[in-house]
Design a protein around this motif. Structure first.
Motif, mmCIF file in Angstrom:
data_model
loop_
_atom_site.group_PDB
_atom_site.id
_atom_site.type_symbol
_atom_site.label_atom_id
_atom_site.label_comp_id
_atom_site.label_asym_id
_atom_site.label_seq_id
_atom_site.Cartn_x
_atom_site.Cartn_y
_atom_site.Cartn_z
ATOM 1 N N ILE A 43 44.246 36.920 49.464
ATOM 2 C CA ILE A 43 44.482 37.756 50.852
ATOM 3 C C ILE A 43 45.710 37.690 51.100
ATOM 4 C CG2 ILE A 43 43.760 37.993 53.314
ATOM 5 C CD1 ILE A 43 41.105 36.845 52.494
ATOM 6 N N ARG A 44 46.709 38.756 51.457
ATOM 7 C CA ARG A 44 47.908 39.058 52.067
ATOM 8 C C ARG A 44 48.177 39.394 53.134
ATOM 9 N NH1 ARG A 44 52.145 42.085 47.780
ATOM 10 N NH2 ARG A 44 51.129 43.777 48.665
ATOM 11 N N ARG A 55 47.264 33.688 50.219
ATOM 12 C CA ARG A 55 46.440 32.576 49.906
ATOM 13 C C ARG A 55 45.289 33.067 49.006
ATOM 14 N NH1 ARG A 55 50.515 31.016 51.109
ATOM 15 N NH2 ARG A 55 51.396 29.239 52.701
ATOM 16 N N SER A 56 44.652 32.227 48.524
ATOM 17 C CA SER A 56 43.550 32.422 47.584
ATOM 18 C C SER A 56 42.375 31.881 48.437
ATOM 19 C CB SER A 56 43.588 31.758 46.330
ATOM 20 O OG SER A 56 44.456 32.357 45.451
ATOM 21 N N VAL A 68 33.074 42.237 51.488
ATOM 22 C CA VAL A 68 32.958 40.686 50.798
ATOM 23 C C VAL A 68 33.335 39.832 51.918
ATOM 24 C CG1 VAL A 68 34.200 41.860 48.789
ATOM 25 C CG2 VAL A 68 35.738 40.998 50.683
ATOM 26 N N GLU A 69 32.856 38.590 51.571
ATOM 27 C CA GLU A 69 32.963 37.652 52.729
ATOM 28 C C GLU A 69 33.919 36.254 52.177
ATOM 29 O OE1 GLU A 69 29.206 35.933 54.254
ATOM 30 O OE2 GLU A 69 28.331 38.130 54.546
ATOM 31 N N VAL A 70 34.502 35.810 52.887
ATOM 32 C CA VAL A 70 35.305 34.634 52.602
ATOM 33 C C VAL A 70 34.969 33.820 53.779
ATOM 34 C CG1 VAL A 70 37.113 35.626 50.908
ATOM 35 C CG2 VAL A 70 37.145 35.455 53.322
ATOM 36 N N GLU A 95 45.552 42.547 53.225
ATOM 37 C CA GLU A 95 45.300 43.267 51.596
ATOM 38 C C GLU A 95 44.601 42.313 50.775
ATOM 39 O OE1 GLU A 95 49.118 45.725 50.229
ATOM 40 O OE2 GLU A 95 49.789 43.987 51.458
ATOM 41 N N VAL A 96 43.907 42.828 49.853
ATOM 42 C CA VAL A 96 42.774 41.925 49.001
ATOM 43 C C VAL A 96 43.113 42.264 47.683
ATOM 44 C CG1 VAL A 96 40.490 41.241 48.515
ATOM 45 C CG2 VAL A 96 40.989 41.621 50.843
#
Length: 244
Positions: A43-44, A55-56, A68-70, A95-96
């Motif tokens: 994710i930016r 970061r990831s 999508v879920e994080v 951004e993904v």
């Protein structure tokens, strides 16, 4: 399934509080193809002056159309996680890039018993596997050993309680390292031989193990499993450091 490795626009459509310092973010990513449980995304963020930071984050749930879920744990003094947990609002853009990863994944077609071992926020990709198993109607037995500092640090606490209650094929064992719940039998401790022996699978059943957490945790648990006779090739690991 490696997905497109270009940056894609995404927007926040929903958030859920998991702990005092962690939240699940549901992102809408137009044109999202699909992903597998265990994969992650980058994710930016882009500041008004053009500065960018990325970061990831592990994906927390199976693919659901273009959503999508994080689950993001706020890291003190971090560049990205404090904004995502505290400042990111519904409709805001990010951004993904992804999905990323091809080894630390579970596929619904797998038939062997599964042992999941999580340290702290390392439970996120393992929860994606638990959710994917249920969504696919897979009856392969899952066992989760979940190590956290205190009861208030448990991600998905209510959902895990319901899933264990309703699914005889899922077992969850908690290990508390600093503070235990009221009435808990046993003292705070780190995951050890007794835990993986009591709550894991014996090697003769040929399970596959997925371990996720800080580097030291992952290495220690991996060594325990291999020492018990589990082939190293059936012990899959994902580790992370304190990036924020």
């Amino acid at each position: 399934m490696t997905g497109r490795m270009s940056w894609q626009p995404a927007r926040l459509v929903h958030r859920r509080v998991e702990t005092p310092t962690a939240q699940t973010l549901v992102l809408q990513v137009p044109g999202w193809a699909a992903h597998l449980p265990g994969q992650h995304v980058d994710i930016r963020l882009t500041a008004s002056d053009g500065y960018q930071a990325a970061r990831s984050y592990s994906l927390a749930a199976p693919a659901d159309g273009d959503r999508v879920e994080v689950t993001v744990q706020r890291v003190p003094d971090g560049e990205v996680s404090p904004f995502l947990v505290e400042g990111y609002r519904e409709g805001d853009p990010v951004e993904v890039r992804g999905p990323i990863g091809g080894w630390f994944i579970w596929r619904p077609a797998q038939t062997e018993p599964v042992l999941l071992v999580a340290g702290g926020s390392g439970v996120v990709p393992l929860m994606a596997m638990i959710r994917a198993r249920r969504a696919a109607g897979n009856r392969v037995p899952f066992r989760l050993i979940y190590s956290v500092r205190t009861p208030s640090d448990v991600f998905y606490a209510e959902e895990l309680r319901h899933r264990v209650r309703d699914d005889a094929g899922l077992d969850v064992a908690y290990v508390y390292t600093r503070e235990t719940p009221e009435g808990w039998r046993g003292e705070p401790h780190r995951v050890g031989l007794a835990d993986v022996s009591a709550h894991g699978w014996p090697p003769n059943l040929e399970p596959v193990a997925y371990i996720c957490g800080p580097t030291g945790f992952v290495e220690a648990v991996s060594d325990l499993l291999v020492g018990l006779g589990h082939p190293a090739g059936r012990v899959r690991t994902e580790r992370f450091g304190p990036t924020g």
